[in-house]
Design an enzyme around this catalytic site. Structure first.
Site, mmCIF file in Angstrom:
data_model
loop_
_atom_site.group_PDB
_atom_site.id
_atom_site.type_symbol
_atom_site.label_atom_id
_atom_site.label_comp_id
_atom_site.label_asym_id
_atom_site.label_seq_id
_atom_site.Cartn_x
_atom_site.Cartn_y
_atom_site.Cartn_z
ATOM 1 N N CYS A 11 75.551 -8.884 94.871
ATOM 2 C CA CYS A 11 75.056 -9.572 96.063
ATOM 3 C C CYS A 11 76.061 -9.423 97.196
ATOM 4 O O CYS A 11 77.133 -8.828 97.030
ATOM 5 C CB CYS A 11 74.809 -11.048 95.774
ATOM 6 N N CYS A 14 79.616 -10.536 96.620
ATOM 7 C CA CYS A 14 80.445 -9.585 95.876
ATOM 8 C C CYS A 14 81.071 -8.568 96.825
ATOM 9 O O CYS A 14 82.279 -8.303 96.767
ATOM 10 C CB CYS A 14 79.618 -8.844 94.828
ATOM 11 N N ASP A 436 68.731 17.207 126.376
ATOM 12 C CA ASP A 436 69.322 18.392 127.003
ATOM 13 C C ASP A 436 68.616 19.686 126.623
ATOM 14 O O ASP A 436 68.950 20.742 127.111
ATOM 15 C CB ASP A 436 70.811 18.484 126.653
#
Length: 520
Positions: A11, A14, A436
């Site tokens: 999780c 952790c 571009d």
């Protein structure tokens, strides 16, 4: 940035714990842990072993992914191994849970029939529920190992909430079962029935099974978000035709060394980065550059791995192989973007760092308050367990990294690459985009859009002559002309000649045709 594989995380708490532990290592200037890919990127001068020791001291495992130059992830590293395991866990958990619910809810609440052995044998009913719950707890033992290990290291995580909730429900139910046996010995049927109502075995089992459903959904989402990286890896050819001692030999692309000569025939992918020694061809580089028009290659020009040779035979010399190729660097960049944290993800990590201890404290206070108000232990404990279980938002630490990985993955599929997660987040606020070159926004397949004949010439006449000239060419622009002229019949030409980088020439009925660039 060095990359490490981290194991044992479940999780956001952790990942925050690991990140904090490594950041405190002398020499570490930056650390970013990804719960999504179970990886960690570290910048600085700290020794590899010192970083690994810090992770292990925090209660997790770590291993270096590559040498000084981080390697691009392998397809195996991105394979979803977790979802099949969780699917099996869920299948067995649901099977035993249904039986347990039949005993605890079906019989108790709706009077569903049971074997005669259980008639009036309430202790046997309790023992059956206990055994079924133990089986489900063993199947989902990972929650307890991870949760209590994190608690031991004074870094409780989301698994700690699940483990505490299930343990509390199971522990209190076991206590009620022993109290029932004492009441049975005394012959106190009222106390036996009262103890029966204090069983919460199905709650402990349901907690584990429902959280396993959530874990499986998370694992599936993690697995799907790496598809973009896998598709990039599939672009790389698996074999190469090398020229050694004047002979061609097909070898795995991993065996191609810098300086080797290799051959690429029309339609084949170029295996490694190199420079053209002999031959002329048009190479489709859209997979790397986004440019729809193939680039003409002649001796001295560079070629990149995973681009496609479309017309002529090329003999090249390898200049960059393995992890040094342009494609590998792109894959590594996309992977590194997943390992970096967006500013919004850091906010989620800060919240999750204090979230679990706060929830445990609230659950303890909730239980204590109901006890002080005079409610039974079972009633107060049920409310405390509810706080623990309902407050398990594992998605808190997963939602943002999943969104980042999905965004960078979809971008990679469409030729848009993000160097960091922060740049991806910033893109969401973009209002004006300046491009571009046209290759950035085209489909990658050239087609004829307009026909502009000279005065006195019809469109069909011009298209017919173009078709006669282009039908012998393998160039992608020639295919575009053929597609536009579909249905027309072209006359045969003679003395056809392709001039790489310029165009084509041929004779039709004694007159010369030319086709190609305006300069030609």
């Amino acid at each position: 940035m060095k990359q490490y594989n981290v194991t044992g995380m479940s999780c956001a708490a952790c990942s925050a714990r690991v990140e904090k532990a490594v950041s405190n290592v002398p020499g570490v200037t930056a650390c970013s842990v990804s719960l999504l890919t179970n990886s960690m990127g570290v910048e600085g001068t700290a020794a590899d072993q010192a970083i690994i020791d810090a992770v292990q001291a925090a209660g997790y495992g770590a291993a270096l992914q590559g040498a000084q130059t981080p390697s691009a992830p392998t397809a195996d590293a991105l394979t979803d191994h977790e979802t099949p395991k969780l699917r099996r866990r869920l299948f067995w958990s649901l099977g035993f849970l249904l039986v347990l619910m039949y005993f605890s809810m079906g019989h108790m609440m709706w009077g569903w029939p049971l074997p005669k052995f259980y008639d009036g044998n309430h202790v046997a009913m309790g023992l059956t529920q206990l055994l079924l719950t133990v089986i489900i707890m063993v199947i989902n033992q990972k929650f307890f190992i991870s949760g209590y290990k994190a608690l031991w290291h004074r870094a409780p995580n989301m698994d700690t909430l699940v483990a505490l909730g299930a343990t509390a429900a199971f522990g209190y139910s076991t206590y009620a079962l022993f109290a029932m046996t004492a009441a049975q010995v005394r012959g106190d049927e009222a106390a036996v029935m009262s103890c029966m109502m204090d069983f919460y075995f199905e709650s402990a089992a349901m907690i584990l099974t429902l959280i396993t459903v959530g874990k499986m959904l998370e694992a599936r989402s993690k697995g799907k978000t790496t598809d973009a990286l896998k598709s990039l890896m599939r672009l790389a050819p698996k074999t190469a035709t090398v020229i050694r001692d004047g002979k061609e030999a097909e070898v795995p692309v991993e065996q191609v060394q810098q300086g080797d000569e290799f051959a690429v025939r029309p339609g084949e992918s170029i295996p490694v980065d190199g420079v053209v020694l002999e031959g002329n061809s048009a190479v489709n580089e859209s997979a790397l550059t986004g440019e729809s028009i193939p680039v003409d290659k002649a001796p001295g020009d560079g070629v990149s791995a995973a681009t496609v040779n479309q017309s002529g035979y090329l003999r090249c010399r390898a200049t960059r192989v393995g992890q040094d190729t342009t494609l590998s660097q792109i894959i590594r960049m996309v992977s590194d973007a997943a390992a970096t944290k967006a500013p919004i993800a850091k906010i989620a990590d800060k919240v999750s760092g204090v979230f679990v201890p706060a929830v445990i404290s609230i659950a303890a206070v909730t239980t204590a308050v109901w006890l002080l108000l005079g409610h039974p232990v079972g009633y107060a404990l049920a409310r405390g367990i509810s706080v623990l279980v309902i407050s398990c938002p594992c998605a808190l630490g997963l939602a943002t990294p999943v969104a980042i990985m999905v965004g960078s993955g979809l971008g990679a599929k469409n030729g848009i690459l993000f160097k960091t997660a922060a740049s991806l987040e910033e893109t969401g606020r973009v209002q004006i985009v300046a491009l571009d070159k046209t290759g950035t926004i085209t489909s990658g397949q050239p087609r004829v859009t307009d026909i502009l004949p000279a005065e006195g010439v019809t469109e069909q006449e011009l298209l017919t002559k173009a078709l006669a000239l282009e039908q012998k060419s393998e160039h992608p622009l020639a295919r575009a002309v053929l597609d536009r002229a579909e249905g027309l019949t072209a006359p045969e030409v003679s003395d056809f000649q392709a001039l790489p980088g310029n165009g084509l020439t041929a004779k039709l009925a004694g007159r010369t045709l030319w086709g190609g660039s305006a300069a030609y």
